[in-house]
Design a protein around this motif. Structure first.
Motif, mmCIF file in Angstrom:
data_model
loop_
_atom_site.group_PDB
_atom_site.id
_atom_site.type_symbol
_atom_site.label_atom_id
_atom_site.label_comp_id
_atom_site.label_asym_id
_atom_site.label_seq_id
_atom_site.Cartn_x
_atom_site.Cartn_y
_atom_site.Cartn_z
ATOM 1 N N TRP A 379 -25.971 -0.961 20.881
ATOM 2 C CA TRP A 379 -24.835 -1.826 20.531
ATOM 3 C C TRP A 379 -24.024 -2.265 21.747
ATOM 4 O O TRP A 379 -22.901 -2.756 21.601
ATOM 5 C CB TRP A 379 -23.907 -1.083 19.556
ATOM 6 C CG TRP A 379 -24.382 -1.105 18.134
ATOM 7 C CD1 TRP A 379 -25.478 -1.733 17.627
ATOM 8 C CD2 TRP A 379 -23.742 -0.481 17.011
ATOM 9 N NE1 TRP A 379 -25.568 -1.544 16.270
ATOM 10 C CE2 TRP A 379 -24.512 -0.780 15.858
ATOM 11 C CE3 TRP A 379 -22.592 0.302 16.867
ATOM 12 C CZ2 TRP A 379 -24.168 -0.323 14.587
ATOM 13 C CZ3 TRP A 379 -22.248 0.761 15.597
ATOM 14 C CH2 TRP A 379 -23.025 0.452 14.477
ATOM 15 N N GLU A 384 -24.417 -4.472 15.526
ATOM 16 C CA GLU A 384 -25.202 -5.269 14.604
ATOM 17 C C GLU A 384 -25.944 -4.363 13.630
ATOM 18 O O GLU A 384 -26.317 -3.241 13.974
ATOM 19 C CB GLU A 384 -26.226 -6.140 15.351
ATOM 20 C CG GLU A 384 -25.610 -7.248 16.183
ATOM 21 C CD GLU A 384 -26.670 -8.171 16.778
ATOM 22 O OE1 GLU A 384 -27.869 -7.820 16.694
ATOM 23 O OE2 GLU A 384 -26.306 -9.231 17.320
ATOM 24 N N TYR A 386 -28.420 -4.707 9.629
ATOM 25 C CA TYR A 386 -29.014 -5.547 8.598
ATOM 26 C C TYR A 386 -28.156 -5.434 7.347
ATOM 27 O O TYR A 386 -28.063 -4.370 6.745
ATOM 28 C CB TYR A 386 -30.445 -5.082 8.336
ATOM 29 C CG TYR A 386 -31.214 -5.908 7.336
ATOM 30 C CD1 TYR A 386 -31.393 -7.277 7.509
ATOM 31 C CD2 TYR A 386 -31.789 -5.305 6.217
ATOM 32 C CE1 TYR A 386 -32.118 -8.030 6.598
ATOM 33 C CE2 TYR A 386 -32.523 -6.045 5.294
ATOM 34 C CZ TYR A 386 -32.671 -7.413 5.488
ATOM 35 O OH TYR A 386 -33.395 -8.161 4.578
ATOM 36 N N VAL A 391 -29.650 -0.053 10.588
ATOM 37 C CA VAL A 391 -29.822 -0.408 11.990
ATOM 38 C C VAL A 391 -31.227 -0.028 12.426
ATOM 39 O O VAL A 391 -31.671 1.107 12.226
ATOM 40 C CB VAL A 391 -28.794 0.310 12.887
ATOM 41 C CG1 VAL A 391 -28.973 -0.105 14.352
ATOM 42 C CG2 VAL A 391 -27.369 -0.010 12.434
ATOM 43 N N PRO A 403 -21.053 -3.552 10.414
ATOM 44 C CA PRO A 403 -20.822 -4.829 11.104
ATOM 45 C C PRO A 403 -20.969 -6.044 10.191
ATOM 46 O O PRO A 403 -21.898 -6.124 9.391
ATOM 47 C CB PRO A 403 -21.908 -4.821 12.194
ATOM 48 C CG PRO A 403 -22.166 -3.372 12.457
ATOM 49 C CD PRO A 403 -22.024 -2.702 11.132
ATOM 50 N N ASN A 404 -20.012 -6.957 10.323
ATOM 51 C CA ASN A 404 -20.009 -8.230 9.593
ATOM 52 C C ASN A 404 -20.054 -8.091 8.081
ATOM 53 O O ASN A 404 -20.676 -8.910 7.377
ATOM 54 C CB ASN A 404 -21.156 -9.125 10.073
ATOM 55 C CG ASN A 404 -20.943 -9.657 11.480
ATOM 56 O OD1 ASN A 404 -21.643 -9.247 12.408
ATOM 57 N ND2 ASN A 404 -19.968 -10.535 11.651
ATOM 58 N N GLN A 445 -33.794 -7.632 11.550
ATOM 59 C CA GLN A 445 -32.380 -7.426 11.872
ATOM 60 C C GLN A 445 -31.875 -8.510 12.816
ATOM 61 O O GLN A 445 -30.775 -9.053 12.623
ATOM 62 C CB GLN A 445 -32.178 -6.057 12.507
ATOM 63 C CG GLN A 445 -30.736 -5.782 12.922
ATOM 64 C CD GLN A 445 -30.563 -4.389 13.508
ATOM 65 O OE1 GLN A 445 -30.888 -3.397 12.863
ATOM 66 N NE2 GLN A 445 -30.072 -4.306 14.737
ATOM 67 N N ASN A 449 -28.875 -11.300 11.956
ATOM 68 C CA ASN A 449 -27.635 -11.413 12.717
ATOM 69 C C ASN A 449 -27.497 -12.750 13.430
ATOM 70 O O ASN A 449 -26.375 -13.247 13.595
ATOM 71 C CB ASN A 449 -27.529 -10.248 13.710
ATOM 72 C CG ASN A 449 -27.092 -8.966 13.029
ATOM 73 O OD1 ASN A 449 -25.923 -8.747 12.769
ATOM 74 N ND2 ASN A 449 -28.060 -8.104 12.704
ATOM 75 N N ASP A 450 -28.608 -13.369 13.817
ATOM 76 C CA ASP A 450 -28.537 -14.727 14.364
ATOM 77 C C ASP A 450 -27.994 -15.684 13.310
ATOM 78 O O ASP A 450 -27.163 -16.554 13.606
ATOM 79 C CB ASP A 450 -29.926 -15.190 14.809
ATOM 80 C CG ASP A 450 -30.377 -14.535 16.103
ATOM 81 O OD1 ASP A 450 -29.511 -13.965 16.807
ATOM 82 O OD2 ASP A 450 -31.590 -14.573 16.407
ATOM 83 N N GLN A 453 -24.171 -15.226 12.853
ATOM 84 C CA GLN A 453 -23.378 -15.880 13.894
ATOM 85 C C GLN A 453 -23.404 -17.397 13.756
ATOM 86 O O GLN A 453 -22.401 -18.075 14.024
ATOM 87 C CB GLN A 453 -23.881 -15.451 15.277
ATOM 88 C CG GLN A 453 -23.661 -13.972 15.592
ATOM 89 C CD GLN A 453 -22.201 -13.543 15.458
ATOM 90 O OE1 GLN A 453 -21.281 -14.238 15.926
ATOM 91 N NE2 GLN A 453 -21.970 -12.414 14.802
ATOM 92 N N LYS A 476 -17.317 -12.672 20.251
ATOM 93 C CA LYS A 476 -18.267 -12.529 19.145
ATOM 94 C C LYS A 476 -17.583 -11.872 17.949
ATOM 95 O O LYS A 476 -16.928 -10.844 18.077
ATOM 96 C CB LYS A 476 -19.462 -11.684 19.580
ATOM 97 C CG LYS A 476 -20.486 -11.457 18.466
ATOM 98 C CD LYS A 476 -21.626 -10.578 18.935
ATOM 99 C CE LYS A 476 -22.611 -10.310 17.806
ATOM 100 N NZ LYS A 476 -23.723 -9.427 18.245
ATOM 101 N N PHE A 478 -17.783 -9.626 15.087
ATOM 102 C CA PHE A 478 -18.658 -8.557 14.609
ATOM 103 C C PHE A 478 -18.166 -7.961 13.288
ATOM 104 O O PHE A 478 -18.733 -6.989 12.784
ATOM 105 C CB PHE A 478 -18.733 -7.425 15.651
ATOM 106 C CG PHE A 478 -17.415 -6.719 15.870
ATOM 107 C CD1 PHE A 478 -17.108 -5.569 15.170
ATOM 108 C CD2 PHE A 478 -16.479 -7.221 16.754
ATOM 109 C CE1 PHE A 478 -15.883 -4.921 15.352
ATOM 110 C CE2 PHE A 478 -15.263 -6.588 16.952
ATOM 111 C CZ PHE A 478 -14.969 -5.436 16.246
#
Length: 511
Positions: A379, A384, A386, A391, A403-404, A445, A449-450, A453, A476, A478
């Motif tokens: 990290w 990040e 899924y 992870v 995250p997110n 994953q 995450n792409d 974002q 970023k 997160f």
């Protein structure tokens, strides 16, 4: 002996301590308790719920400052599988929420699965045994198949380090560590910060103190709060006719979901915030200069939108001053700002929020996965996961509110329930496939995450003109789920087996 309790930790023999648990849940706030309840509802009792403090409650145990309350409606800020029919008002205050947590803990008999003062200081995955080893601060060691991290992002106070703080001879405490033994009556108080906690305690302490200086770095958008109470008729209806409560909850949910639309379209939000600018001027009795100081210069929603009917009017009190100059240093008797002004203070309250970047608050928590990989190293460029849950490289390890997956418009309890159900489905799938562990594929994953974002680009969260706790130092985001919560629920109802590697250990060995 209850099957859920680790014997060594409760006075059993060392040989008993070799027993392997099915699951260990770390953290007994809303997330950990919700996961534990869902385990029980599925008939799974071989688990342990660890809490580093001496009681359940998480954020609502720690934050007992005056005026503490929730900014999500009461009937949405509670488990769908553990409804409370007699909430006193639309937005509950801390005591009522904390009582709900306590009552829910008792209702589901969770205390027999709880271990308090049990801080986990390290975790290692053993590939040969397909087990996690957890090291506790008291020297205890646990072995388990599955681990759920439910510590949450709002439990480590952000303590600023101003020059000369150690010289100050008065009282200093963070809002999450409120010292109720210290009487603020008649005191000169400095409050630093104007975030979610500060906008609640500032109106409560202002009438008691001699002088209140509020140090504001960035103003917050604060909208009106619905203070309506639920009458006896409402409470009786919700109790006797569950469907009525469900309809009420559904209405609140979809009302909250509608708020995310302007987040995707900053121009719409800029138009909507004009009404709040009028609200600010109204609340400060038309004082244009004061209204200007309290009006943010970023798009509403870039930082979390707060709710209060008391915050803005506090600044028209004669004993309250809004300080915009940044703090230069502390002295023995007060604070000096950049313009050279010295303001005396008996007490300083730090309404400075929390450390939410897991790379910082988890830096002293070594988590070792496959092939000796370390979570903090993986990290290093940003946390990040899924769907905020799994992870890559850390088999059978799950997160709640990872995250997110935090929100700026609806109830995090909704997300927690979706994640708990997803974790249970993952465990069932491991069992169906007769595997020892599952591990999300790195490319899956990365692609997920792409996309997260990409979805954040163009939103108020990313392009609203502010720096928020949603973002790490490089900008970023997160933290936030970039969309509707119903879509998250839809996508996490069942795991996608193709997203994971399922592994059967050939010659399983328990270290």
């Amino acid at each position: 002996m209850n099957a859920s309790v680790n014997p060594k930790m409760n006075g059993g023999s060392s040989s008993d301590a070799l027993r392997v648990l099915e699951m260990v849940i770390i953290g007994a706030g809303f997330g950990g308790l919700g996961m534990a309840i869902r385990m029980l509802q599925e008939g799974r009792k071989d688990f342990l719920l660890l809490e580093k403090a001496d009681d359940v409650g998480g954020t609502w145990r720690e934050n007992s400052y005056p005026g503490a309350a929730c900014d999500v409606q009461s009937h949405m800020y509670s488990f769908s599988f553990a409804p409370k029919t007699d909430w006193s008002k639309r937005y509950a205050e801390r005591p009522e929420i904390y009582n709900y947590i306590q009552e829910t803990t008792e209702k589901f008999g969770l205390r027999q699965y709880l271990k308090f003062n049990a801080e986990v200081v390290g975790a290692q995955f053993d590939e040969q045994g397909a087990l996690w080893t957890l090291n506790l601060k008291d020297g205890s060691v646990l072995k388990t198949r599955f681990v759920v991290l439910a510590s949450g992002p709002l439990h480590v106070p952000q303590i600023p380090n101003y020059k000369g703080m150690e010289k100050f001879k008065g009282k200093i405490f963070h809002s999450a560590q409120w010292d109720h033994s210290y009487d603020l009556t008649g005191k000169k108080v400095a409050s630093i910060g104007t975030g979610g906690s500060a906008i609640q305690y500032i109106p409560e302490i202002a009438p008691k103190v001699q002088q209140l200086d509020v140090y504001q770095r960035t103003p917050a958008w604060v909208i009106p709060r619905d203070e309506r109470k639920y009458g006896n008729f409402d409470k009786t209806l919700f109790e006797k006719v569950p469907f009525a409560r469900q309809i009420h909850r559904a209405r609140l949910y979809w009302s909250n979901e509608s708020r995310v639309m302007p987040i995707f379209h900053p121009k719409i939000m800029e138009t909507a915030q004009k009404a709040i600018e009028l609200f600010i001027r109204y609340q400060v009795k038309g004082d244009k200069a004061l209204a200007k100081k309290l009006t943010p210069n970023y798009v509403m929603g870039c930082k979390r939108i707060l709710i209060s009917n008391k915050y803005y009017p506090t600044f028209i009190r004669k004993n309250v001053d809004l300080i915009l100059d940044s703090i230069q240093e502390f002295t023995e008797t007060g604070i000096i700002t950049k313009d050279g002004t010295h303001r005396e203070a008996d007490c300083v309250v730090l309404g400075t929020g929390f450390i939410v970047d897991p790379r910082i608050y988890m830096k002293d928590f070594p988590c070792t996965g496959l092939n000796g990989r370390e979570l903090m190293n993986d990290w290093k460029d940003g946390a990040e996961a899924y769907y905020g849950i799994s992870v890559a490289g850390y088999p059978n390890l799950f997160q709640l509110v990872g995250p997110n997956t935090a929100l700026g418009h609806n109830s995090i309890i909704f997300m927690i329930e979706a994640q708990a159900n997803y974790i249970l489905d993952a465990i069932k799938t491991v069992e169906k496939k007769k595997a020892d562990y599952l591990d999300v594929k790195p490319d899956v994953q990365a692609e997920f995450n792409d996309n997260v974002q990409k979805k954040l680009k163009g939103t108020v969260w990313q392009n609203g003109g502010c720096v928020s706790w949603y973002q790490q130092a490089d900008g970023k985001n997160f933290t936030i789920w970039p969309g509707y919560t119903w879509r998250y629920w839809l996508e996490t109802r069942k795991i996608k087996p193709s997203a994971y590697n399922f592994v059967k250990v050939k010659a399983k060995q328990v270290a």
